[in-house]
Design an enzyme around this catalytic site. Structure first.
Site, PDB file in Angstrom:
ATOM      1  CG  HIS A  51      45.952  28.308  17.274  1.00 22.30           C
ATOM      2  ND1 HIS A  51      45.088  29.368  17.333  1.00 22.30           N
ATOM      3  CD2 HIS A  51      45.514  27.442  18.210  1.00 22.30           C
ATOM      4  CE1 HIS A  51      44.181  29.173  18.257  1.00 22.30           C
ATOM      5  NE2 HIS A  51      44.413  27.993  18.808  1.00 22.30           N
ATOM      6  CB  CYS A 107      43.583  29.117  22.031  1.00 20.32           C
ATOM      7  SG  CYS A 107      42.540  27.729  21.514  1.00 20.32           S
ATOM      8  CD  GLN A 113      37.082  32.167  13.838  1.00 21.23           C
ATOM      9  OE1 GLN A 113      36.936  33.369  13.704  1.00 21.23           O
ATOM     10  NE2 GLN A 113      37.631  31.633  14.920  1.00 21.23           N
ATOM     11  CB  SER A 160      39.178  33.761  17.811  1.00 18.56           C
ATOM     12  OG  SER A 160      38.044  32.996  17.438  1.00 18.56           O
ATOM     13  CG  HIS A 210      44.765  32.785  15.111  1.00 18.66           C
ATOM     14  ND1 HIS A 210      44.173  31.845  15.923  1.00 18.66           N
ATOM     15  CD2 HIS A 210      43.763  33.647  14.746  1.00 18.66           C
ATOM     16  CE1 HIS A 210      42.873  32.114  16.029  1.00 18.66           C
ATOM     17  NE2 HIS A 210      42.608  33.198  15.339  1.00 18.66           N
TER      18      HIS A 210
HETATM   19  O1  LIG Z   1      35.241  32.937  18.947  1.00 18.75           O
HETATM   20  C1  LIG Z   1      34.399  32.891  19.894  1.00 18.75           C
HETATM   21  O2  LIG Z   1      33.301  33.439  19.931  1.00 18.75           O
HETATM   22  C2  LIG Z   1      34.782  32.142  21.153  1.00 18.75           C
HETATM   23  N1  LIG Z   1      35.897  31.328  20.864  1.00 18.75           N
HETATM   24  C3  LIG Z   1      35.647  29.971  20.403  1.00 18.75           C
HETATM   25  C4  LIG Z   1      35.042  29.144  21.544  1.00 18.75           C
HETATM   26  C5  LIG Z   1      34.108  28.177  21.188  1.00 18.75           C
HETATM   27  C6  LIG Z   1      33.532  27.395  22.205  1.00 18.75           C
HETATM   28  C7  LIG Z   1      33.889  27.564  23.547  1.00 18.75           C
HETATM   29  C8  LIG Z   1      34.856  28.520  23.871  1.00 18.75           C
HETATM   30  C9  LIG Z   1      35.455  29.300  22.872  1.00 18.75           C
HETATM   31  C10 LIG Z   1      37.200  31.777  21.008  1.00 18.75           C
HETATM   32  O3  LIG Z   1      37.460  32.895  21.398  1.00 18.75           O
HETATM   33  C11 LIG Z   1      38.265  30.868  20.591  1.00 18.75           C
HETATM   34  N2  LIG Z   1      38.534  30.602  19.324  1.00 18.75           N
HETATM   35  C12 LIG Z   1      39.554  29.756  19.303  1.00 18.75           C
HETATM   36  C13 LIG Z   1      40.152  29.231  18.079  1.00 18.75           C
HETATM   37  C14 LIG Z   1      40.020  29.948  16.886  1.00 18.75           C
HETATM   38  C15 LIG Z   1      40.585  29.428  15.687  1.00 18.75           C
HETATM   39  C16 LIG Z   1      41.252  28.201  15.699  1.00 18.75           C
HETATM   40  C17 LIG Z   1      41.375  27.500  16.899  1.00 18.75           C
HETATM   41  C18 LIG Z   1      40.817  28.009  18.086  1.00 18.75           C
HETATM   42  N3  LIG Z   1      39.968  29.466  20.583  1.00 18.75           N
HETATM   43  C19 LIG Z   1      39.122  30.151  21.405  1.00 18.75           C
HETATM   44  C20 LIG Z   1      39.193  30.117  22.884  1.00 18.75           C
HETATM   45  O4  LIG Z   1      38.612  31.019  23.558  1.00 18.75           O
HETATM   46  O5  LIG Z   1      39.849  29.192  23.418  1.00 18.75           O
END
Ligand SMILES: O=C(O)CN(Cc1ccccc1)C(=O)c1nc(-c2ccccc2)[nH]c1C(=O)O
Length: 178
Positions: A74, A128, A146, A169, A172
């Site tokens: 993604h 991401c 999600q 987040s 995407h």
């Molecule tokens: O949603 C949140 O509160 C924080 N996150 C997820 C996350 C979780 C653990 C450590 C760092 C980031 C993100 O914002 C995030 N979500 C994703 C994500 C969302 C859906 C599918 C795959 C990745 N990537 C990230 C990222 O920073 O790299």
């Protein structure tokens, strides 16, 4: 000073369900990051990870795929209302959701025109941490991501790219790989 993990005192290793990756968390400051914090004894961390963080047991079926799981990549464009408006690209993300939408729509057109691939674009443009792996999230099943992300991913055929999908987040584009 480092503990048995090799991390500076106060830091812990956590496991991100959504990404199937370990990350580093400091309960007092609530800081979370994908890379080990400065001051980590990396040799000790490697030893610790080798003992405690083997990849989860997998049961591949006939074609090497884990039952009911798919693999996708993604490209994430965050905005100021993202749950965590920060990324490896930008410490503080201030763009509006509307701006993020026009950015990601531009990426979608370039991918659909064949000018570039989602993986290549994700490498430089995705907010991401999977950007470093061309957006590849590996295999995941229902319940791992999600809901909006899961439903959009499972609706794709292998090789297909989604339209813009919104989660907490950010925005995407998803390409189902397997
Ligand atoms: O949603 C949140 O509160 C924080 N996150 C997820 C996350 C979780 C653990 C450590 C760092 C980031 C993100 O914002 C995030 N979500 C994703 C994500 C969302 C859906 C599918 C795959 C990745 N990537 C990230 C990222 O920073 O790299």
């Amino acid at each position: 000073m480092s503990s048995e993990t090799g991390l500076p005192v106060g830091w812990e290793i956590r496991h991100s369900q959504s990404k199937g990756l370990p990350y580093y968390f400091h309960p007092q400051t609530k800081e979370s990051r994908w890379e080990p914090p400065s001051g980590t004894d990396s040799e000790k961390l490697k030893l610790y990870m080798g003992m405690h963080h083997s990849t989860q047991a997998i049961r591949p079926d006939g074609n090497g795929q884990q039952e009911g799981k798919i693999r996708a990549a993604h490209l994430l464009v965050k905005h100021r209302d993202s749950r965590r408006p920060s990324s490896w690209r930008e410490a503080q993300i201030t763009r509006s959701k509307e701006e993020a939408m026009s950015i990601i729509r531009g990426h979608e057109s370039r991918i659909r025109s064949g000018a570039t691939s989602l993986g290549d674009l994700a490498t430089s443009e995705s907010d991401c941490s999977s950007a470093r792996k061309k957006g590849d999230l590996g295999f995941f099943g229902r319940g791992d991501m999600q809901k909006e992300f899961e439903d959009a991913s499972f609706a794709l055929k292998p090789g297909e790219v989604s339209h813009v999908v919104e989660t907490a987040s950010g925005l995407h584009l998803i390409e189902r790989l397997v």
